[in-house]
Design a protein around this motif. Structure first.
Motif, PDB file in Angstrom:
ATOM      1  N   PHE A  65       0.838  -1.189   0.000  1.00 57.95           N
ATOM      2  CA  PHE A  65       0.000   0.000   0.000  1.00 57.95           C
ATOM      3  C   PHE A  65       0.881   1.250   0.000  1.00 57.95           C
ATOM      4  O   PHE A  65       2.011   1.235   0.500  1.00 57.95           O
ATOM      5  CB  PHE A  65      -0.915   0.026   1.231  1.00 57.95           C
ATOM      6  CG  PHE A  65      -1.974  -1.027   1.215  1.00 57.95           C
ATOM      7  CD1 PHE A  65      -3.226  -0.769   0.692  1.00 57.95           C
ATOM      8  CD2 PHE A  65      -1.716  -2.294   1.725  1.00 57.95           C
ATOM      9  CE1 PHE A  65      -4.205  -1.744   0.675  1.00 57.95           C
ATOM     10  CE2 PHE A  65      -2.687  -3.281   1.717  1.00 57.95           C
ATOM     11  CZ  PHE A  65      -3.937  -3.007   1.191  1.00 57.95           C
ATOM     12  N   GLU A  66       0.321   2.305  -0.550  1.00 55.22           N
ATOM     13  CA  GLU A  66       1.040   3.580  -0.610  1.00 55.22           C
ATOM     14  C   GLU A  66       0.026   4.706  -0.458  1.00 55.22           C
ATOM     15  O   GLU A  66      -0.988   4.735  -1.159  1.00 55.22           O
ATOM     16  CB  GLU A  66       1.755   3.704  -1.961  1.00 55.22           C
ATOM     17  CG  GLU A  66       2.245   5.097  -2.297  1.00 55.22           C
ATOM     18  CD  GLU A  66       2.379   5.316  -3.793  1.00 55.22           C
ATOM     19  OE1 GLU A  66       2.423   6.481  -4.200  1.00 55.22           O
ATOM     20  OE2 GLU A  66       2.432   4.319  -4.545  1.00 55.22           O
ATOM     21  N   ARG A  67       0.290   5.595   0.451  1.00 58.31           N
ATOM     22  CA  ARG A  67      -0.566   6.771   0.608  1.00 58.31           C
ATOM     23  C   ARG A  67       0.294   8.029   0.598  1.00 58.31           C
ATOM     24  O   ARG A  67       1.031   8.290   1.550  1.00 58.31           O
ATOM     25  CB  ARG A  67      -1.382   6.684   1.900  1.00 58.31           C
ATOM     26  CG  ARG A  67      -2.468   5.617   1.865  1.00 58.31           C
ATOM     27  CD  ARG A  67      -3.423   5.734   3.042  1.00 58.31           C
ATOM     28  NE  ARG A  67      -4.387   4.637   3.075  1.00 58.31           N
ATOM     29  CZ  ARG A  67      -5.537   4.625   2.403  1.00 58.31           C
ATOM     30  NH1 ARG A  67      -5.857   5.643   1.642  1.00 58.31           N
ATOM     31  NH2 ARG A  67      -6.354   3.588   2.488  1.00 58.31           N
ATOM     32  N   GLU A  68       0.233   8.741  -0.508  1.00 61.10           N
ATOM     33  CA  GLU A  68       0.942  10.015  -0.677  1.00 61.10           C
ATOM     34  C   GLU A  68       2.447   9.867  -0.497  1.00 61.10           C
ATOM     35  O   GLU A  68       3.102  10.795  -0.018  1.00 61.10           O
ATOM     36  CB  GLU A  68       0.377  11.066   0.268  1.00 61.10           C
ATOM     37  CG  GLU A  68      -1.096  11.353   0.051  1.00 61.10           C
ATOM     38  CD  GLU A  68      -1.589  12.538   0.848  1.00 61.10           C
ATOM     39  OE1 GLU A  68      -1.045  12.775   1.949  1.00 61.10           O
ATOM     40  OE2 GLU A  68      -2.506  13.224   0.373  1.00 61.10           O
ATOM     41  N   GLU A  69       2.997   8.743  -0.887  1.00 61.37           N
ATOM     42  CA  GLU A  69       4.443   8.544  -0.786  1.00 61.37           C
ATOM     43  C   GLU A  69       5.175   8.952  -2.057  1.00 61.37           C
ATOM     44  O   GLU A  69       6.347   9.339  -2.002  1.00 61.37           O
ATOM     45  CB  GLU A  69       4.752   7.082  -0.450  1.00 61.37           C
ATOM     46  CG  GLU A  69       4.273   6.665   0.924  1.00 61.37           C
ATOM     47  CD  GLU A  69       4.403   5.173   1.154  1.00 61.37           C
ATOM     48  OE1 GLU A  69       5.515   4.647   0.956  1.00 61.37           O
ATOM     49  OE2 GLU A  69       3.395   4.532   1.516  1.00 61.37           O
ATOM     50  N   SER A  70       4.502   8.858  -3.209  1.00 65.99           N
ATOM     51  CA  SER A  70       5.132   9.281  -4.468  1.00 65.99           C
ATOM     52  C   SER A  70       4.479  10.526  -5.037  1.00 65.99           C
ATOM     53  O   SER A  70       5.063  11.199  -5.886  1.00 65.99           O
ATOM     54  CB  SER A  70       5.066   8.158  -5.508  1.00 65.99           C
ATOM     55  OG  SER A  70       3.729   7.824  -5.820  1.00 65.99           O
ATOM     56  N   ALA A  71       3.261  10.836  -4.596  1.00 66.61           N
ATOM     57  CA  ALA A  71       2.575  12.054  -5.044  1.00 66.61           C
ATOM     58  C   ALA A  71       1.511  12.422  -4.027  1.00 66.61           C
ATOM     59  O   ALA A  71       0.796  11.553  -3.521  1.00 66.61           O
ATOM     60  CB  ALA A  71       1.936  11.844  -6.420  1.00 66.61           C
ATOM     61  N   ARG A  72       1.403  13.676  -3.715  1.00 66.73           N
ATOM     62  CA  ARG A  72       0.406  14.135  -2.741  1.00 66.73           C
ATOM     63  C   ARG A  72      -1.003  13.906  -3.284  1.00 66.73           C
ATOM     64  O   ARG A  72      -1.288  14.145  -4.446  1.00 66.73           O
ATOM     65  CB  ARG A  72       0.617  15.608  -2.414  1.00 66.73           C
ATOM     66  CG  ARG A  72       1.901  15.870  -1.626  1.00 66.73           C
ATOM     67  CD  ARG A  72       2.060  17.349  -1.300  1.00 66.73           C
ATOM     68  NE  ARG A  72       3.251  17.587  -0.502  1.00 66.73           N
ATOM     69  CZ  ARG A  72       4.467  17.764  -1.015  1.00 66.73           C
ATOM     70  NH1 ARG A  72       4.630  17.718  -2.329  1.00 66.73           N
ATOM     71  NH2 ARG A  72       5.509  17.969  -0.225  1.00 66.73           N
ATOM     72  N   GLY A  73      -1.870  13.424  -2.423  1.00 66.93           N
ATOM     73  CA  GLY A  73      -3.253  13.209  -2.802  1.00 66.93           C
ATOM     74  C   GLY A  73      -3.528  11.905  -3.521  1.00 66.93           C
ATOM     75  O   GLY A  73      -4.650  11.661  -3.954  1.00 66.93           O
ATOM     76  N   VAL A  74      -2.507  11.042  -3.632  1.00 65.96           N
ATOM     77  CA  VAL A  74      -2.650   9.781  -4.376  1.00 65.96           C
ATOM     78  C   VAL A  74      -2.409   8.600  -3.442  1.00 65.96           C
ATOM     79  O   VAL A  74      -1.465   8.611  -2.640  1.00 65.96           O
ATOM     80  CB  VAL A  74      -1.666   9.717  -5.558  1.00 65.96           C
ATOM     81  CG1 VAL A  74      -1.774   8.369  -6.273  1.00 65.96           C
ATOM     82  CG2 VAL A  74      -1.935  10.853  -6.536  1.00 65.96           C
ATOM     83  N   ALA A  75      -3.261   7.593  -3.548  1.00 65.43           N
ATOM     84  CA  ALA A  75      -3.105   6.356  -2.778  1.00 65.43           C
ATOM     85  C   ALA A  75      -3.168   5.175  -3.744  1.00 65.43           C
ATOM     86  O   ALA A  75      -3.926   5.203  -4.718  1.00 65.43           O
ATOM     87  CB  ALA A  75      -4.198   6.234  -1.724  1.00 65.43           C
ATOM     88  N   CYS A  76      -2.376   4.135  -3.471  1.00 67.53           N
ATOM     89  CA  CYS A  76      -2.303   2.984  -4.376  1.00 67.53           C
ATOM     90  C   CYS A  76      -2.190   1.684  -3.591  1.00 67.53           C
ATOM     91  O   CYS A  76      -1.716   1.664  -2.455  1.00 67.53           O
ATOM     92  CB  CYS A  76      -1.082   3.079  -5.298  1.00 67.53           C
ATOM     93  SG  CYS A  76      -0.936   4.595  -6.255  1.00 67.53           S
ATOM     94  N   VAL A  77      -2.616   0.607  -4.239  1.00 70.10           N
ATOM     95  CA  VAL A  77      -2.374  -0.742  -3.740  1.00 70.10           C
ATOM     96  C   VAL A  77      -1.795  -1.535  -4.897  1.00 70.10           C
ATOM     97  O   VAL A  77      -2.202  -1.363  -6.051  1.00 70.10           O
ATOM     98  CB  VAL A  77      -3.664  -1.406  -3.208  1.00 70.10           C
ATOM     99  CG1 VAL A  77      -4.745  -1.481  -4.280  1.00 70.10           C
ATOM    100  CG2 VAL A  77      -3.368  -2.785  -2.654  1.00 70.10           C
ATOM    101  N   ALA A  78      -0.809  -2.391  -4.618  1.00 67.48           N
ATOM    102  CA  ALA A  78      -0.114  -3.104  -5.691  1.00 67.48           C
ATOM    103  C   ALA A  78       0.234  -4.521  -5.264  1.00 67.48           C
ATOM    104  O   ALA A  78       0.311  -4.843  -4.072  1.00 67.48           O
ATOM    105  CB  ALA A  78       1.157  -2.359  -6.092  1.00 67.48           C
TER     106      ALA A  78
END
Length: 294
Positions: free
Chosen positions: A200-213
């Motif tokens: 999971f990623e929450r605002e780690e590569s871009a502000r306002g963006v969350a991802c699951v991979a």
């Protein structure tokens, strides 16, 4: 885009390799993806070669269809793309394409297919419709591996020593939430392994963006990763996480049938309902708490 100072560019020009093959390789390597579009000056800066040399070699590469020239500048030509201009990932992209489309149709989220290139993630594909413009990623673009869900999903299946070698001690911080400490990164990768590969990623590569991979795993380790991304305020990552796992497993089964049961015939890609995983199975998948990173 890689930016070189005047001093570094001059140093690169002085150290330019005498072999024409080496110079051609430097120029082709300047294009960091099949979608990269570069001006003459950008190619010269990235390759470290004199502008006049780059212009002369590019003219030859255009005539031989290794590079295309248009009003915006240069891009890889059909010859380069046909023999590996996409990094040798043509089969991967072909197998993944219908699954990426299906994920977007099911969730409405932005879908990425990426691979690991040293300490960076390179995006091979991006599908997202009108939402894609809101997420600052592009095909051929790169981000530090530890800053993205895709990168962490792939790093988690490498030996810790390999991770140390790849990322080193100089972890680049993109936002205030980017992991910039090697010890913290190893803790996060361990949590990902305990979650059966979900990152999971929450605002780690871009502000306002969350991802699951989740990573696509081959016989020798991770070969790619798929992520679903949306706004950090309303992204229901836990709900769509099983879909990402299903997609990466399907790709792995297709690319490496020797690792599991081969597919029966050429069946169309199945539509996976978001509730096809039982609540108990989903809970087991998400059981390991991520200490603030999820």
């Amino acid at each position: 885009m890689t930016v070189l100072t005047d001093a570094s560019a001059q140093r690169g020009n002085r150290d330019a390799p005498p072999s024409m093959v080496e110079r051609m390789t430097l120029i082709l390597d300047a294009f960091d993806g099949r979608a990269a579009r570069l001006t003459l000056e950008e190619v010269a800066l990235r390759s470290g070669l004199p502008r006049s040399t780059v212009h002369r070699i590019l003219d030859s590469l255009v005539k031989l269809n290794w590079v295309e020239h248009a009003s915006f500048g240069y891009r890889l030509g059909r010859r380069a793309l046909g023999v590996g201009g996409d990094g040798g990932h043509a089969e991967l992209r072909e197998v993944a394409a219908p699954l990426l489309h299906e994920l977007h149709m099911q969730t409405g989220m932005v879908v990425h297919l990426s691979v690991l290139a040293g300490n960076e993630v390179v995006y091979l594909d991006k599908i997202g419709g009108r939402l894609a413009a809101a997420i600052p990623s592009r095909v051929g673009g790169r981000v530090p591996a530890q800053s993205s869900a895709c990168g962490k999903a792939m790093l988690a299946w490498l030996d810790p020593e390999q991770v140390d070698t790849l990322v080193g001690n100089n972890l680049v911080r993109i936002t205030e939430r980017t992991i910039a400490d090697l010890g913290i990164l190893h803790l996060e990768l361990n949590r990902i392994r305990q979650r059966r590969g979900l990152a999971f990623e929450r605002e780690e590569s871009a502000r306002g963006v969350a991802c699951v991979a989740s990573a696509v795993r081959g016989p020798e380790g991770p070969v790619a990763a798929i992520s679903l991304c949306g706004g950090s305020r309303n992204a229901q990552l836990e709900r769509v996480a099983p879909l990402v796992v299903d997609a990466t497993r399907e790709i792995a089964r297709t690319l490496y049938p020797e690792l599991g049961s081969p597919r029966r015939g050429a069946q169309p890609v199945p539509v996976v309902d978001t509730d096809s995983w039982s609540p108990e199975a989903r809970a087991r998948l998400l059981s390991v708490q991520s200490g603030g990173w999820i």
